[in-house]
Scaffold this active site. Structure first.
Site, PDB file in Angstrom:
ATOM      1  N   HIS A  72       0.836  -1.206   0.000  1.00 36.27           N
ATOM      2  CA  HIS A  72       0.000   0.000   0.000  1.00 36.27           C
ATOM      3  C   HIS A  72       0.869   1.254   0.000  1.00 36.27           C
ATOM      4  O   HIS A  72       1.239   1.767   1.051  1.00 36.27           O
ATOM      5  CB  HIS A  72      -0.917  -0.014   1.230  1.00 36.27           C
ATOM      6  CG  HIS A  72      -1.946   1.077   1.222  1.00 36.27           C
ATOM      7  ND1 HIS A  72      -3.009   1.076   2.085  1.00 36.27           N
ATOM      8  CD2 HIS A  72      -2.083   2.197   0.482  1.00 36.27           C
ATOM      9  CE1 HIS A  72      -3.752   2.156   1.878  1.00 36.27           C
ATOM     10  NE2 HIS A  72      -3.193   2.858   0.902  1.00 36.27           N
ATOM     11  N   HIS A  74       1.589   5.148  -2.319  1.00 36.00           N
ATOM     12  CA  HIS A  74       1.124   6.109  -3.320  1.00 36.00           C
ATOM     13  C   HIS A  74       2.353   6.704  -4.008  1.00 36.00           C
ATOM     14  O   HIS A  74       3.137   7.412  -3.382  1.00 36.00           O
ATOM     15  CB  HIS A  74       0.292   7.210  -2.657  1.00 36.00           C
ATOM     16  CG  HIS A  74      -0.949   6.693  -1.996  1.00 36.00           C
ATOM     17  ND1 HIS A  74      -2.158   6.585  -2.646  1.00 36.00           N
ATOM     18  CD2 HIS A  74      -1.164   6.209  -0.735  1.00 36.00           C
ATOM     19  CE1 HIS A  74      -3.062   6.069  -1.829  1.00 36.00           C
ATOM     20  NE2 HIS A  74      -2.481   5.832  -0.656  1.00 36.00           N
ATOM     21  N   ASN A 106      -5.281   5.776  -7.226  1.00 40.53           N
ATOM     22  CA  ASN A 106      -5.981   7.067  -7.123  1.00 40.53           C
ATOM     23  C   ASN A 106      -5.082   8.214  -7.572  1.00 40.53           C
ATOM     24  O   ASN A 106      -4.781   9.149  -6.839  1.00 40.53           O
ATOM     25  CB  ASN A 106      -6.504   7.306  -5.705  1.00 40.53           C
ATOM     26  CG  ASN A 106      -5.412   7.319  -4.659  1.00 40.53           C
ATOM     27  OD1 ASN A 106      -4.360   6.725  -4.846  1.00 40.53           O
ATOM     28  ND2 ASN A 106      -5.665   7.988  -3.543  1.00 40.53           N
ATOM     29  N   ASP A 164      -8.860   3.010  -3.371  1.00 45.41           N
ATOM     30  CA  ASP A 164      -8.303   3.584  -2.143  1.00 45.41           C
ATOM     31  C   ASP A 164      -8.287   5.104  -2.201  1.00 45.41           C
ATOM     32  O   ASP A 164      -7.935   5.704  -3.212  1.00 45.41           O
ATOM     33  CB  ASP A 164      -6.886   3.079  -1.904  1.00 45.41           C
ATOM     34  CG  ASP A 164      -6.286   3.701  -0.655  1.00 45.41           C
ATOM     35  OD1 ASP A 164      -6.942   3.658   0.402  1.00 45.41           O
ATOM     36  OD2 ASP A 164      -5.175   4.258  -0.739  1.00 45.41           O
ATOM     37  N   HIS A 244      -5.359  -0.247   5.993  1.00 47.13           N
ATOM     38  CA  HIS A 244      -5.054   0.627   7.137  1.00 47.13           C
ATOM     39  C   HIS A 244      -6.066   0.588   8.289  1.00 47.13           C
ATOM     40  O   HIS A 244      -6.746   1.581   8.576  1.00 47.13           O
ATOM     41  CB  HIS A 244      -4.816   2.060   6.698  1.00 47.13           C
ATOM     42  CG  HIS A 244      -5.787   2.613   5.675  1.00 47.13           C
ATOM     43  ND1 HIS A 244      -7.153   2.512   5.772  1.00 47.13           N
ATOM     44  CD2 HIS A 244      -5.554   3.295   4.532  1.00 47.13           C
ATOM     45  CE1 HIS A 244      -7.715   3.109   4.758  1.00 47.13           C
ATOM     46  NE2 HIS A 244      -6.765   3.590   3.977  1.00 47.13           N
ATOM     47  N   ASN A 291      -5.661   9.839   7.020  1.00 44.91           N
ATOM     48  CA  ASN A 291      -6.961   9.173   7.027  1.00 44.91           C
ATOM     49  C   ASN A 291      -6.758   7.693   6.727  1.00 44.91           C
ATOM     50  O   ASN A 291      -6.239   7.350   5.672  1.00 44.91           O
ATOM     51  CB  ASN A 291      -7.892   9.787   5.979  1.00 44.91           C
ATOM     52  CG  ASN A 291      -9.316   9.278   6.099  1.00 44.91           C
ATOM     53  OD1 ASN A 291      -9.739   8.859   7.180  1.00 44.91           O
ATOM     54  ND2 ASN A 291     -10.055   9.310   5.011  1.00 44.91           N
ATOM     55  N   ASP A 318       1.124   2.888   3.798  1.00 45.63           N
ATOM     56  CA  ASP A 318       0.228   3.903   3.237  1.00 45.63           C
ATOM     57  C   ASP A 318       1.035   5.175   2.949  1.00 45.63           C
ATOM     58  O   ASP A 318       0.590   6.299   3.225  1.00 45.63           O
ATOM     59  CB  ASP A 318      -0.949   4.184   4.177  1.00 45.63           C
ATOM     60  CG  ASP A 318      -2.048   5.025   3.520  1.00 45.63           C
ATOM     61  OD1 ASP A 318      -1.982   5.224   2.292  1.00 45.63           O
ATOM     62  OD2 ASP A 318      -2.954   5.495   4.242  1.00 45.63           O
ATOM     63  N   HIS A 322       3.171  14.404  -0.039  1.00 47.10           N
ATOM     64  CA  HIS A 322       2.467  15.636  -0.384  1.00 47.10           C
ATOM     65  C   HIS A 322       3.469  16.773  -0.542  1.00 47.10           C
ATOM     66  O   HIS A 322       4.538  16.781   0.088  1.00 47.10           O
ATOM     67  CB  HIS A 322       1.453  16.005   0.702  1.00 47.10           C
ATOM     68  CG  HIS A 322       0.228  15.155   0.695  1.00 47.10           C
ATOM     69  ND1 HIS A 322      -0.703  15.193  -0.315  1.00 47.10           N
ATOM     70  CD2 HIS A 322      -0.225  14.224   1.582  1.00 47.10           C
ATOM     71  CE1 HIS A 322      -1.671  14.330  -0.064  1.00 47.10           C
ATOM     72  NE2 HIS A 322      -1.403  13.722   1.085  1.00 47.10           N
ATOM     73  N   GLY A 337      -2.398  12.487   4.964  1.00 48.72           N
ATOM     74  CA  GLY A 337      -1.389  11.507   4.573  1.00 48.72           C
ATOM     75  C   GLY A 337       0.012  11.870   4.994  1.00 48.72           C
ATOM     76  O   GLY A 337       0.380  13.053   5.085  1.00 48.72           O
TER      77      GLY A 337
END
Length: 445
Positions: A72, A74, A106, A164, A244, A291, A318, A322, A337
C-alpha cells in the site's frame, strides 16, 4: 503476475558473518550469505564461504532479513509527479529495506484502463529501484458507479483492484465487483469508511478533538463498513483486503470475519501502531494528519494485539507524499497523509521491539507478508530463493530527516525523531537497490 523493476547493480556478493533471521523459513543463526546470479546460493558457516569473483561485505554485527514488501503505497504517477514518482518512491522503498511495493490507483487520471497499467509497468521497468506492482481502480474514475474492465486489467498486469482514498459506497457495486473478481482473480483492497459518519472530520472523534474544537471522525465509520463489506465478500465467496486498520472495533470485525471463513486479509500502518491522537495537540498536519486518523491508546493496543495474534496479516505504510504547500496550512485545511517507507522498520523496532512489546521475528514476518494477499511470492532467505535482503544495523542511532529523504516529499510522521535501527543495504530482485552512504566502510578486504 510479475512486478516490474529496472536492471541495476549486480548483487553477486558475500555477506560475511551476518545474523540471518527468516522466521518463516526457520532460519536464525550467523552465516556467510552467498549471493550468485541473483539468488541466495548458500548459507555457510561464518568465514567458510568461497568468495571467488564476489564482492565481500563485512556484515558482522548486522542482521540480514528477508526484504520487506509494502502492499500500500502512493507513487503519485501519473499526474502528481511533483510529490513523488516511480523513481523517487522506489528509491525511498529501497532505503527502507523494501524489495517490492504495490502502488495505488488514485492518481490523476486514475488507473482504470489496461493501457494505464501497461504504461505504468513500462515506466517501472525503466525507473524503479525495487519491484513495483500496480492496482487498478474498481470503478471507472473512482466514481463508484460503473465497474472497470477487471478481466482485461488483470490480463494487462494489474495485481488487484482498489478505489483507495474512497470507499465503495454502493453495496450493489461491491457485490458485482466481487462476482467478477471470482472469475478474473486479483484481490480487492478496500478503503473502509462511511462518508456519512466521517463527514468533514479531520481527526479522531474523542476527548482530544473536543478540546481542540476540531470535527472528528468516529471509529465506527471504519468498523461498520468493514463488517458490511466482509459480509458481502463472505456471501459471494470473494477475496478482500482491508486497508489501514485503525480502531479496536475494526480489529474485532476482521477477527469475526476470519472466524466465519471469509477470505479477508488486512494491514496496519506504522503510525497507527506507534502513535495516538494525543499527537494532534501539536496541530502539526505534516506529521499527524492522515486518514484514517490517529486514534486512542486503546485502539493502538488493539492493533498491536491484532498484529501479534495474526488477525492483522501485515504492515503497510500507506506512504502518501504531499507537496509542502499542502501541509503548511491550518490543520483543518491540510491534505491527509504521511510518508513512511524510509522509516517503517526503524520506527517499529524503536517503539515496539526494543521495549519488548513485539518480537523481532514477528515484526520481520509481518513486514514481508504484504506480498501474499496479492499473489506475490513473499521474500525468503532460504537457499535457492531470489536475493531480496534487508541488511540492518539494529544498534544504529539516527535522526530522521537530518540527511534528507530519498522520497521527493518530506511529510514524514517521523521527521526529527531519534530512531534506533537502520537499513544499511537492500538487495531487490537479486540486485543492489540501496547502500547507505556511510556503509562503504563495511566492505571486507
Amino acid at each position: 503476475m510479475s512486478l516490474a523493476m529496472r536492471a541495476g547493480e549486480s548483487g553477486d556478493l558475500v555477506l560475511r558473518g551476518a545474523t540471518v533471521l527468516d522466521p518463516v523459513a526457520g532460519i536464525d543463526a550467523t552465516h556467510d550469505v552467498v549471493i550468485r546470479s541473483g539468488q541466495v546460493a548458500e548459507l555457510a558457516a561464518p568465514g567458510t564461504a568461497s568468495a571467488d569473483g564476489l564482492e565481500q561485505i563485512d556484515a558482522e554485527g548486522l542482521h540480514a532479513f528477508p526484504a520487506f514488501f509494502d502492499p500500500h503505497v502512493h507513487l503519485r504517477t501519473p499526474g502528481q509527479e511533483h510529490k513523488e514518482d516511480i523513481e523517487t518512491g522506489s528509491r525511498a522503498a529501497a532505503a527502507g529495506g523494501y524489495c517490492g511495493v504495490i502502488a495505488m490507483a488514485n492518481t490523476e487520471p486514475t488507473v482504470s484502463t489496461p493501457a494505464d497499467i501497461e504504461a505504468l509497468r513500462e515506466r517501472a521497468s525503466a525507473e524503479a529501484s525495487v519491484r513495483v506492482g500496480f492496482l487498478a481502480t474498481v470503478t471507472r474514475g473512482m466514481e463508484g458507479e460503473e465497474l472497470t474492465e477487471m478481466a482485461a486489467l488483470r490480463d494487462a498486469g494489474a495485481l488487484g483492484f482498489s478505489d483507495d482514498g474512497l470507499p465503495i459506497r454502493s453495496t450493489r457495486v461491491l457485490r458485482r465487483a466481487l462476482q467478477y473478481q471470482r472469475l478474473c482473480g486479483g484481490t480487492i483492497a478496500l478503503h473502509e469508511e462511511d462518508p456519512d459518519l466521517s463527514g468533514s472530520g479531520v481527526m479522531h472523534e474523542g476527548p482530544v478533538s473536543a478540546v481542540l474544537g476540531l470535527e472528528g471522525i468516529p471509529s465506527v465509520s471504519e468498523s461498520t463498513t468493514i463488517a458490511r463489506d466482509a459480509a458481502i465478500a463472505g456471501y459471494e465467496g470473494g477475496r478482500i483486503h482491508v486497508q489501514h486498520l485503525s480502531a479496536v472495533e475494526s480489529v474485532e470485525a476482521v477477527r469475526v470475519a476470519k472466524a466465519a471463513g471469509v477470505q479477508v486479509s488486512c494491514e496496519a500502518s506504522p503510525h497507527h501502531l506507534c502513535l495516538t491522537d494525543e499527537e494532534v495537540r501539536s496541530l502539526d498536519p505534516s506529521r499527524f494528519k492522515m486518514n484514517p486518523p490517529l486514534r486512542t491508546e486503546a485502539d493502538r493496543q488493539a492493533l498491536i494485539e491484532g498484529l501479534g495474534d495474526g488477525t492483522i496479516d501485515c504492515v503497510a505504510t500507506d506512504h502518501a507524499p504531499h507537496a509542502a504547500e499542502e501541509k503548511e496550512v491550518p490543520f483543518e485545511q491540510a491534505a491527509m497523509g504521511v510518508t513512511g517507507l524510509e522509516t517503517a522498520f526503524a520506527a517499529l523496532h524503536t517503539h515496539l521491539v526494543l521495549p519488548g512489546i513485539l518480537d523481532l521475528g514477528l515484526l520481520v514476518d509481518r513486514m514481508s507478508a504484504g506480498a501474499e494477499p496479492f499473489g506475490v511470492e513473499r521474500p525468503s532467505l532460504a537457499p535457492g530463493s531470489e536475493a531480496n535482503i534487508a541488511l540492518c544495523d539494529l544498534a544504529a542511532e539516527w535522526t530522521v530527516g537530518d540527511e534528507g529523504y530519498e522520497s521527493r516529499s518530506a511529510n514524514s510522521w517521523c521527521a526529527g525523531a531519534e530512531l534506533i535501527g537502520r537499513v544499511q543495504m537492500t538487495l531487490a530482485g537479486g540486485q543492489v537497490a540501496y547502500r547507505l552512504r556511510s556503509f562503504s566502510m563495511g566492505v571486507a578486504p
